[in-house]
Enzyme design. Structure first.
Site, PDB file in Angstrom:
ATOM      1  N   ARG A  55      56.741  47.870  48.798  1.00 37.24           N
ATOM      2  CA  ARG A  55      56.626  48.758  49.765  1.00 37.24           C
ATOM      3  C   ARG A  55      56.560  50.207  49.474  1.00 37.24           C
ATOM      4  O   ARG A  55      57.238  50.569  48.798  1.00 37.24           O
ATOM      5  CB  ARG A  55      58.113  48.455  50.496  1.00 37.24           C
ATOM      6  N   ASN A  81      54.399  59.310  46.365  1.00 37.44           N
ATOM      7  CA  ASN A  81      53.981  60.504  46.860  1.00 37.44           C
ATOM      8  C   ASN A  81      54.488  61.604  45.946  1.00 37.44           C
ATOM      9  O   ASN A  81      54.000  62.962  46.062  1.00 37.44           O
ATOM     10  CB  ASN A  81      54.723  60.873  48.496  1.00 37.44           C
ATOM     11  N   HIS A  82      55.780  61.425  45.297  1.00 37.75           N
ATOM     12  CA  HIS A  82      56.375  62.552  44.703  1.00 37.75           C
ATOM     13  C   HIS A  82      57.389  62.045  43.369  1.00 37.75           C
ATOM     14  O   HIS A  82      57.564  60.802  42.983  1.00 37.75           O
ATOM     15  CB  HIS A  82      57.521  63.371  45.611  1.00 37.75           C
ATOM     16  N   GLU A  89      54.890  52.301  54.455  1.00 31.08           N
ATOM     17  CA  GLU A  89      55.918  52.891  55.194  1.00 31.08           C
ATOM     18  C   GLU A  89      55.258  54.212  55.565  1.00 31.08           C
ATOM     19  O   GLU A  89      55.134  55.303  54.815  1.00 31.08           O
ATOM     20  CB  GLU A  89      57.179  53.101  54.248  1.00 31.08           C
ATOM     21  N   ASP A 119      56.107  53.979  49.622  1.00 34.85           N
ATOM     22  CA  ASP A 119      57.125  54.881  50.307  1.00 34.85           C
ATOM     23  C   ASP A 119      56.243  56.276  50.777  1.00 34.85           C
ATOM     24  O   ASP A 119      55.346  56.567  49.957  1.00 34.85           O
ATOM     25  CB  ASP A 119      58.319  55.423  49.406  1.00 34.85           C
ATOM     26  N   ASP A 125      55.634  66.969  44.959  1.00 32.82           N
ATOM     27  CA  ASP A 125      54.626  66.198  45.298  1.00 32.82           C
ATOM     28  C   ASP A 125      53.708  65.963  44.109  1.00 32.82           C
ATOM     29  O   ASP A 125      53.542  67.034  43.493  1.00 32.82           O
ATOM     30  CB  ASP A 125      53.980  66.669  46.569  1.00 32.82           C
ATOM     31  N   HIS A 182      67.818  51.426  55.493  1.00 29.99           N
ATOM     32  CA  HIS A 182      68.508  52.415  54.665  1.00 29.99           C
ATOM     33  C   HIS A 182      68.609  53.870  55.124  1.00 29.99           C
ATOM     34  O   HIS A 182      69.483  54.447  54.567  1.00 29.99           O
ATOM     35  CB  HIS A 182      68.204  52.388  53.154  1.00 29.99           C
ATOM     36  N   ASP A 183      67.512  54.027  55.828  1.00 31.96           N
ATOM     37  CA  ASP A 183      67.694  55.575  56.501  1.00 31.96           C
ATOM     38  C   ASP A 183      68.278  55.577  57.778  1.00 31.96           C
ATOM     39  O   ASP A 183      68.841  54.915  58.148  1.00 31.96           O
ATOM     40  CB  ASP A 183      66.071  55.664  56.625  1.00 31.96           C
ATOM     41  N   TYR A 233      51.143  61.214  53.103  1.00 29.82           N
ATOM     42  CA  TYR A 233      51.113  62.768  52.947  1.00 29.82           C
ATOM     43  C   TYR A 233      50.456  62.888  51.428  1.00 29.82           C
ATOM     44  O   TYR A 233      50.858  64.125  50.832  1.00 29.82           O
ATOM     45  CB  TYR A 233      52.528  62.997  52.641  1.00 29.82           C
TER      46      TYR A 233
END
Length: 538
Positions: free
Chosen positions: A199, A103-104, A243, A201, A171, A308-309, A205
């Site tokens: 994975r 995404n970014h 995710e 992320d 982004d 981890h979040d 978006y």
């Protein structure tokens, strides 16, 4: 040879490299450290390792702010160290996947540094710019504690840039074909080293469209299908795990017709497992599972208790969130954004029976479970550390200096070890649990073994039974030849359980809990926070 679908009945293990094991005693965990601990990981019954970001980064967001997608952060080692880790993981009969941040980038990435100073640079169009900060007003702000807008002013460019996460994470502009190709090249770069997938992320978006909430857009799905096509054509044994912190009906399109992601995290299930134990009532688990749509036969849900979040409470009602905060995060420091920054064991007050019960529930439901490093021994957290660092403290290997994580001076550690209270490394560590049959780690190993023995537990066939007693979550699992009844007592008092069959055998139950099951009785008593998995002979 056909595609093996190895991910459908696997156990994943999530590792934060910086805090797992330090091989060169500089205070920072590294790739060589993981390589040295592969025997340990394998001994748990793990099939696949998932690495948090390992790329060069200013580390303003745990490495999710990437400054170079084609290299390893020097703190963690070299590309050769990574290749060695991948090779050794495969020699141990395990797979390994890495985080792919689609995404970014970081605002320190060369692309952005050039983009902001040179408007005719090809990298300028790698990002989303605007003369105004009033576009896409229907998009929610994700980090509500720190960000006031999804737009930030950039003095050098004289324009606003778009970011769905922190200001330091502009982004990428997926309307630019060059960005689309760049991300494909990044994937090839790492897949060519032999890793088994990614994975991915924050995938909802990628595109922005006026008049929408800029999530789950058709353009996003179309591009993600292209990434899957690349995997299928060039790396057919590799996987993509999504995710996407969304409701099941919004998540389902990320699996497409079996032609988008292979796997997706089932986010809404996780808080409901905690809620069910807090309320002594399994209704919320049953309801969310029944709202979960069927998935293609080559796909799989990924299930988890913690990661981890923060423990996200985005997908619960306001009343449920308030209840969860009051129950599990009474101190304001325990709360973060719309969630809870605590680890599994402290959430269960260190009660080993409750922790094991939660794993038993997770393992008895469809999907592929993920274990977060340290949760297998019941590690604690440090709510006084910044952001989500409190659940990312060094792995507690022994009661030696720095928990056996590193021989560096403790002031040089990437994050401090937990050295006070009930969760101190003096009490909670791998070495002290290794030889104790009743320790959490050995209970979990046994549970993993049983889960793999009855591999239909990962399948999508299940039925909730005995629903009139909501204090016991009762699940029937089956395949062509076997049936398993899984009973989980969510309450603090013993519960009567009706098997409804005379011909059965007890397969597995909470250790150390006397289960008075007479093979001729259809009724038995299940102690507080205990579980029993029973095989029907017929």
């Amino acid at each position: 040879m056909g595609f093996s679908k190895w991910y459908q009945n696997a156990i994943f293990y999530e590792i934060n490299t910086r805090t797992f094991y330090d091989s060169n005693n500089d205070g920072i965990g590294d790739l060589k450290g993981i390589t040295l601990k592969l025997d340990y990981i394998k001994s748990l019954g793990v099939d696949c390792i998932w690495l948090l970001p390992i790329y060069p980064s200013p580390l303003k967001d745990g490495g999710y702010d990437i400054s170079d997608f084609y290299d390893i952060h020097p703190d963690l080692g070299t590309i050769d160290d990574f290749k060695k880790l991948v090779d050794e993981t495969h020699k141990h009969g395990m797979h390994i996947i890495a985080d792919l941040v689609v995404n970014h980038t970081s605002d320190q990435c060369e692309w952005f540094l050039e983009a902001q100073t040179d408007k005719i640079s090809p990298y300028h169009d790698y990002y989303v710019w605007s003369e105004t900060d009033q576009k896409y007003q229907d998009a929610r702000i994700i980090f509500v504690d720190t960000e006031k807008s999804n737009w930030s002013w950039n003095e050098k460019a004289g324009k606003y840039y778009w970011h769905r996460f922190y200001t330091c994470q502009p982004d990428l502009n997926y309307d630019n074909p060059a960005v689309q190709e760049e991300m494909k090249n990044i994937m090839r770069f790492w897949l060519d080293m032999g890793i088994d997938g990614f994975r991915a992320d924050a995938v909802p978006y990628l595109y922005q469209r006026e008049g929408t909430n800029c999530e789950n857009l058709p353009e996003t799905h179309a591009y993600l299908k292209e990434l899957r096509q690349l995997i299928d054509q060039e790396y057919p044994e590799c996987i993509l795990l999504a995710e996407a912190n969304q409701w099941p009906h919004d998540l389902r399109p990320y699996l497409g017709d079996g032609d988008e992601f292979h796997m997706a995290f089932h986010f809404p299930l996780m808080p409901r497992i905690y809620m069910s134990v807090a309320l002594g009532d399994g209704t919320s688990i049953m309801e969310i599972m029944e709202k979960t749509p069927a998935i293609p036969e080559n796909c799989q849900w990924c299930t988890f208790l913690r990661n981890h979040d923060e423990l996200t409470l985005e997908m619960v009602t306001d009343a449920e969130r308030k209840f969860m905060w009051e129950k599990y995060a009474p101190d304001d420091r325990m709360r973060l954004n719309l969630g809870i920054r605590r680890r599994l064991a402290p959430l269960m007050d260190g009660n080993i029976n409750k922790i094991e019960l939660l794993y038993a529930i997770l393992f008895s439901l469809p999907g592929t479970p993920i274990i977060y490093y340290g949760d297998e021994i019941g590690m604690g957290d440090n709510i006084w550390l910044n952001d989500r660092d409190g659940v990312r403290t060094p792995m507690q290997w022994s009661d030696d200096i720095n928990a056996g994580f590193s021989a560096a001076d403790s002031n040089r550690l990437f994050l401090p070890v937990i050295d006070k209270g009930d969760f101190s490394f003096h009490h909670i560590n791998v070495a002290s649990q290794a030889d104790k049959q009743d320790s959490l780690i050995n209970r979990l190993k046994q549970l993993i073994k049983i889960r793999k023995e009855f591999n239909f537990l990962s399948s999508q066939s299940y039925e909730f039974i005995n629903r009139e007693n909501v204090g016991v979550l009762s699940i029937l699992r089956w395949n062509e030849t076997h049936s398993l009844l899984c009973f989980h007592n969510l309450t603090a008092k013993a519960q009567e359980v009706n098997i409804g069959e005379e011909d059965y055998v007890l397969i597995h139950s909470s250790p150390g809990m006397k289960l008075n099951i007479n093979p001729l009785d259809e009724l038995f008593s299940l102690p507080a926070y205990a579980y029993a998995w029973i095989k029907l002979r017929r």
